[in-house]
Design a protein around this motif. Structure first.
Motif, PDB file in Angstrom:
ATOM      1  N   GLU A   1     -73.852 -14.605  79.297  1.00 26.67           N
ATOM      2  CA  GLU A   1     -74.842 -14.721  80.374  1.00 26.67           C
ATOM      3  C   GLU A   1     -74.373 -13.991  81.637  1.00 26.67           C
ATOM      4  OE1 GLU A   1     -76.903 -18.888  78.841  1.00 26.67           O
ATOM      5  OE2 GLU A   1     -75.599 -18.938  80.610  1.00 26.67           O
ATOM      6  N   LEU A   2     -73.103 -14.154  81.973  1.00 27.37           N
ATOM      7  CA  LEU A   2     -72.617 -13.440  83.172  1.00 27.37           C
ATOM      8  C   LEU A   2     -72.630 -11.934  82.937  1.00 27.37           C
ATOM      9  CD1 LEU A   2     -69.717 -15.417  84.906  1.00 27.37           C
ATOM     10  CD2 LEU A   2     -72.187 -15.598  85.222  1.00 27.37           C
ATOM     11  N   LEU A   3     -72.275 -11.515  81.710  1.00 32.00           N
ATOM     12  CA  LEU A   3     -72.327 -10.078  81.409  1.00 32.00           C
ATOM     13  C   LEU A   3     -73.741  -9.545  81.573  1.00 32.00           C
ATOM     14  CD1 LEU A   3     -69.982  -9.746  78.275  1.00 32.00           C
ATOM     15  CD2 LEU A   3     -69.586  -8.785  80.564  1.00 32.00           C
ATOM     16  N   ALA A   4     -74.731 -10.344  81.141  1.00 34.98           N
ATOM     17  CA  ALA A   4     -76.130  -9.898  81.227  1.00 34.98           C
ATOM     18  C   ALA A   4     -76.567  -9.803  82.690  1.00 34.98           C
ATOM     19  CB  ALA A   4     -77.035 -10.841  80.443  1.00 34.98           C
ATOM     20  N   VAL A   5     -76.187 -10.778  83.496  1.00 32.88           N
ATOM     21  CA  VAL A   5     -76.544 -10.732  84.921  1.00 32.88           C
ATOM     22  C   VAL A   5     -75.866  -9.520  85.573  1.00 32.88           C
ATOM     23  CG1 VAL A   5     -76.291 -11.893  87.154  1.00 32.88           C
ATOM     24  CG2 VAL A   5     -76.897 -13.218  85.117  1.00 32.88           C
ATOM     25  N   GLN A   6     -74.574  -9.344  85.248  1.00 31.15           N
ATOM     26  CA  GLN A   6     -73.852  -8.218  85.836  1.00 31.15           C
ATOM     27  C   GLN A   6     -74.477  -6.890  85.395  1.00 31.15           C
ATOM     28  OE1 GLN A   6     -71.108  -8.002  88.221  1.00 31.15           O
ATOM     29  NE2 GLN A   6     -72.112  -6.002  88.133  1.00 31.15           N
ATOM     30  N   ALA A   7     -74.925  -6.815  84.135  1.00 31.95           N
ATOM     31  CA  ALA A   7     -75.530  -5.565  83.659  1.00 31.95           C
ATOM     32  C   ALA A   7     -76.777  -5.223  84.476  1.00 31.95           C
ATOM     33  CB  ALA A   7     -75.859  -5.663  82.170  1.00 31.95           C
ATOM     34  N   GLU A   8     -77.572  -6.239  84.814  1.00 30.93           N
ATOM     35  CA  GLU A   8     -78.768  -6.001  85.650  1.00 30.93           C
ATOM     36  C   GLU A   8     -78.375  -5.488  87.030  1.00 30.93           C
ATOM     37  OE1 GLU A   8     -81.542  -9.254  86.441  1.00 30.93           O
ATOM     38  OE2 GLU A   8     -81.131  -9.942  84.390  1.00 30.93           O
ATOM     39  N   VAL A   9     -77.383  -6.173  87.616  1.00 27.57           N
ATOM     40  CA  VAL A   9     -76.938  -5.797  88.965  1.00 27.57           C
ATOM     41  C   VAL A   9     -76.320  -4.405  88.928  1.00 27.57           C
ATOM     42  CG1 VAL A   9     -75.307  -6.420  90.809  1.00 27.57           C
ATOM     43  CG2 VAL A   9     -76.649  -8.203  89.664  1.00 27.57           C
ATOM     44  N   SER A  10     -75.550  -4.122  87.873  1.00 23.69           N
ATOM     45  CA  SER A  10     -74.913  -2.806  87.737  1.00 23.69           C
ATOM     46  C   SER A  10     -75.960  -1.712  87.607  1.00 23.69           C
ATOM     47  CB  SER A  10     -74.020  -2.753  86.488  1.00 23.69           C
ATOM     48  OG  SER A  10     -72.983  -3.677  86.584  1.00 23.69           O
ATOM     49  N   LEU A  11     -76.998  -1.991  86.822  1.00 24.34           N
ATOM     50  CA  LEU A  11     -78.039  -0.991  86.630  1.00 24.34           C
ATOM     51  C   LEU A  11     -78.723  -0.687  87.960  1.00 24.34           C
ATOM     52  CD1 LEU A  11     -79.610   0.823  84.701  1.00 24.34           C
ATOM     53  CD2 LEU A  11     -81.214  -1.067  84.319  1.00 24.34           C
ATOM     54  N   ALA A  12     -79.044  -1.734  88.710  1.00 25.99           N
ATOM     55  CA  ALA A  12     -79.691  -1.523  90.013  1.00 25.99           C
ATOM     56  C   ALA A  12     -78.765  -0.705  90.914  1.00 25.99           C
ATOM     57  CB  ALA A  12     -80.025  -2.866  90.660  1.00 25.99           C
ATOM     58  N   HIS A  13     -77.496  -1.046  90.913  1.00 28.86           N
ATOM     59  CA  HIS A  13     -76.530  -0.316  91.741  1.00 28.86           C
ATOM     60  C   HIS A  13     -76.489   1.160  91.333  1.00 28.86           C
ATOM     61  CE1 HIS A  13     -72.813   0.646  93.875  1.00 28.86           C
ATOM     62  NE2 HIS A  13     -72.497   1.330  92.790  1.00 28.86           N
ATOM     63  N   HIS A  14     -76.393   1.397  90.028  1.00 31.70           N
ATOM     64  CA  HIS A  14     -76.281   2.785  89.559  1.00 31.70           C
ATOM     65  C   HIS A  14     -77.579   3.562  89.794  1.00 31.70           C
ATOM     66  CE1 HIS A  14     -72.565   1.473  87.410  1.00 31.70           C
ATOM     67  NE2 HIS A  14     -72.222   2.707  87.651  1.00 31.70           N
ATOM     68  N   ARG A  15     -78.718   2.892  89.618  1.00 31.38           N
ATOM     69  CA  ARG A  15     -79.999   3.596  89.814  1.00 31.38           C
ATOM     70  C   ARG A  15     -80.174   4.035  91.268  1.00 31.38           C
ATOM     71  NH1 ARG A  15     -83.200   4.170  85.606  1.00 31.38           N
ATOM     72  NH2 ARG A  15     -84.828   4.916  86.991  1.00 31.38           N
ATOM     73  N   ALA A  16     -79.599   3.241  92.164  1.00 34.66           N
ATOM     74  CA  ALA A  16     -79.708   3.603  93.586  1.00 34.66           C
ATOM     75  C   ALA A  16     -78.940   4.889  93.896  1.00 34.66           C
ATOM     76  CB  ALA A  16     -79.193   2.455  94.461  1.00 34.66           C
ATOM     77  N   MET A  17     -78.095   5.329  92.963  1.00 34.61           N
ATOM     78  CA  MET A  17     -77.334   6.578  93.165  1.00 34.61           C
ATOM     79  C   MET A  17     -78.148   7.801  92.732  1.00 34.61           C
ATOM     80  SD  MET A  17     -74.426   5.649  94.448  1.00 34.61           S
ATOM     81  CE  MET A  17     -73.460   7.173  94.313  1.00 34.61           C
ATOM     82  N   ILE A  18     -79.263   7.585  92.008  1.00 37.02           N
ATOM     83  CA  ILE A  18     -80.036   8.727  91.512  1.00 37.02           C
ATOM     84  C   ILE A  18     -80.578   9.531  92.694  1.00 37.02           C
ATOM     85  CG2 ILE A  18     -82.136   9.396  90.235  1.00 37.02           C
ATOM     86  CD1 ILE A  18     -81.597   7.034  88.361  1.00 37.02           C
ATOM     87  N   GLY A  19     -80.438  10.864  92.589  1.00 36.64           N
ATOM     88  CA  GLY A  19     -80.893  11.733  93.672  1.00 36.64           C
ATOM     89  C   GLY A  19     -79.763  12.101  94.624  1.00 36.64           C
ATOM     90  N   ARG A  20     -78.635  11.396  94.542  1.00 35.41           N
ATOM     91  CA  ARG A  20     -77.517  11.722  95.438  1.00 35.41           C
ATOM     92  C   ARG A  20     -76.565  12.718  94.772  1.00 35.41           C
ATOM     93  NH1 ARG A  20     -75.041   6.308  97.937  1.00 35.41           N
ATOM     94  NH2 ARG A  20     -73.498   7.859  98.621  1.00 35.41           N
ATOM     95  N   THR A  21     -75.851  13.455  95.589  1.00 31.82           N
ATOM     96  CA  THR A  21     -74.803  14.341  95.076  1.00 31.82           C
ATOM     97  C   THR A  21     -73.461  13.701  95.379  1.00 31.82           C
ATOM     98  OG1 THR A  21     -76.169  16.295  95.347  1.00 31.82           O
ATOM     99  CG2 THR A  21     -73.787  16.653  95.274  1.00 31.82           C
TER     100      THR A  21
END
Ligand code: 5AD
Ligand code: SF4
Length: 457
Positions: free
Chosen positions: A370-390
């Motif tokens: 369950e913690l891995l699943a929550v972290q995966a969601e948070v990680s995805l949001a974090h990583h997606r926020a990097m899209i478009g950056r150099t």
């Protein structure tokens, strides 16, 4: 002699193994990749969880089996498990010649020579409270041969040994001994040597690295001061550090991170739990609101900071409510990633002595997932926020198969893997010749673990 060395456990152990190899090669031995043809087989071991020790027991069991047949090998057990079990290892496994604690690794050349002459030996660190000699603290690190560092572009440097925090679940203070900080000049000289031989990224290591505190005569050098001393070293492009503890992570460290251009804005600072009751039982020394304050302070002083954590699930007495509090903490803190561990009772720790391991294994497994699943969601949001950056990445080399997307490799274009200064894993196409250099990559896609990009022109 041909020496085979297998390493278990954390970054500190990997560094110890690297330094051991350096010492042994300087003594005329040869390090080999295959244990079968070796004259000496060494295991550098970890005691942090039962599972880590089981792997070593199974290796030693195989060695016992092999013992009857063929050539006699010298077998050594090094590191945390050696320190924890001492002579019992030799009693249990007749094939074991050498048992060497983590603070005695600089003596390994002698230990091997003696074992070769039929005199196996147990060399353990002094018990906590008994003084270590200065030589024991410094000699392994300062004997390092920069030419033998495995990576041409980055290296780890120990700044301190041991731990004084005594979290109730943790074996480290017992096996790695009391906190001892290296002289800042010795650390600086090592960093300078590594940078002069081409390494531009240095990661400072300590079990609680921000507790670094060196005193002699009238001066005291704390961790923030050490960053200030190392940062100006010419050619040092990235300065990182792991692992931090929330207690004593003072503003001066955050200000150093903000003000010193090569200090990377990445903090791995394990909360372990989001529940005050569990944090108290763990003897972590902070409440969840104090942890929240630390995160808020870090983000206020270093707006670009990226955070990572560790959690233990199934600590004795952990309820569903406590568990939800950990999940909430992951969401609130926005960690890039977290390592999640199932509680494993360690003999000699207060938790193992006083608290029953009362969360059933299937519950620990579920909470872990369950913690891995929550972290995966948070990680995805974090990583997606990097899209478009150099982002600038230090290129490690060709990406391992697991990270590959469908794009076919051609002669001058391989899928490469690199790290951003915030510890993002970035995958992009480029020539192999980029390995060990810095490249600007513009990010176009992301998963919870990886950023995908193209080389920016
Ligand atoms: N059981 C489970 N996990 C542990 N850790 C340390 N001791 C234990 C234990 N007894 C975890 C902590 C620490 C990481 C290195 O290992 O989360 O941060
Ligand atoms: Fe294992 Fe901890 Fe020792 Fe590292 S310090 S080797 S994680 S017990």
């Amino acid at each position: 002699m041909k020496v085979y060395l297998e390493t278990f456990g954390c970054q500190m152990n990997r560094l110890d193994s690297e330094l051991v190899a350096s010492v042994l090669v300087q003594a005329g031995h040869e390090m080999v990749r295959d244990g079968r043809g070796a004259d000496v087989v060494l295991y550098n071991t970890c005691s942090v969880r039962e599972h880590a020790e089981e792997k070593v027991h199974s290796r030693l069991g195989e060695q016992m089996h092999r013992g009857g047949r063929g050539r006699r090998m010298i077998v050594g057990v090094l590191g945390c498990m050696a320190q924890r079990l001492g002579d019992d290892l030799r009693k249990r496994y007749a094939c074991v010649d050498i048992v060497c604690g983590p603070g005695r690794l600089h003596e390994l050349g002698d230990l091997i020579a003696e074992a070769g002459a039929g005199q196996g030996r147990v060399a353990l660190d002094p018990r906590r409270g008994e003084r270590k000699s200065g030589a024991d603290i410094e000699s392994l690190d300062s004997a390092r041969d920069a030419d033998l560092v495995p990576s041409a572009s980055q290296a780890y440097v120990r700044v301190m040994r041991g731990c004084d925090k005594f979290c109730s679940y943790c074996i480290v203070p017992f096996v790695r001994g009391p906190e001892t900080s290296r002289r800042p000049e010795d650390v600086a000289a090592e960093v300078r040597r590594l940078v002069d031989t081409g390494r531009s990224e240095i990661t400072l290591l300590g079990q609680t690295v921000n507790s670094y505190n060196f005193s002699d005569g009238g001066r005291t050098v704390r961790f923030g001061d050490l960053l200030g001393m190392l940062s100006p070293i010419g050619g040092l492009r990235r300065l990182r550090f792991v692992t931090s503890h929330p207690v004593g992570f003072d503003d001066d460290i955050l200000q150093a991170m903000r003000d010193l251009p090569n200090v990377c804005e990445y903090i791995h600072c394990p909360p372990q739990s989001g529940s005050d009751r569990v944090l108290g039982a763990m003897n972590r020394g902070y409440t969840r609101s104090e942890y929240d304050d630390f995160i808020a302070r870090a983000r206020a002083i270093v707006p670009s900071v990226v955070l990572a954590g560790d959690f233990i699930v199934g600590f004795p007495g952990e309820t569903e409510e406590d568990h939800s509090a950990s999940a909430e903490l992951i969401r609130r803190s926005g960690f890039k990633n977290s390592f999640i561990f199932k509680y494993s009772p360690r003999d000699g720790t207060t938790a193992a002595r006083r608290l029953a391991d009362d969360v059933p294994l299937d519950v620990k497994k579920r909470r872990n997932n369950e913690l891995l699943a929550v972290q995966a969601e948070v990680s995805l949001a974090h990583h997606r926020a990097m899209i478009g950056r150099t982002v600038e990445v230090l290129v490690e080399g060709p990406s391992p198969r697991a990270n590959r997307q469908a794009s076919p490799a051609t002669k001058d274009k391989t899928q490469l893997i690199g790290r951003s200064r915030w510890d993002h894993i970035v995958v992009f196409d480029g020539p192999d010749s980029l390995a060990g250099t810095y490249a600007d990559v513009s990010v176009y896609d992301a998963t919870s673990l990886t950023l995908f990009g193209r080389r920016a022109r």
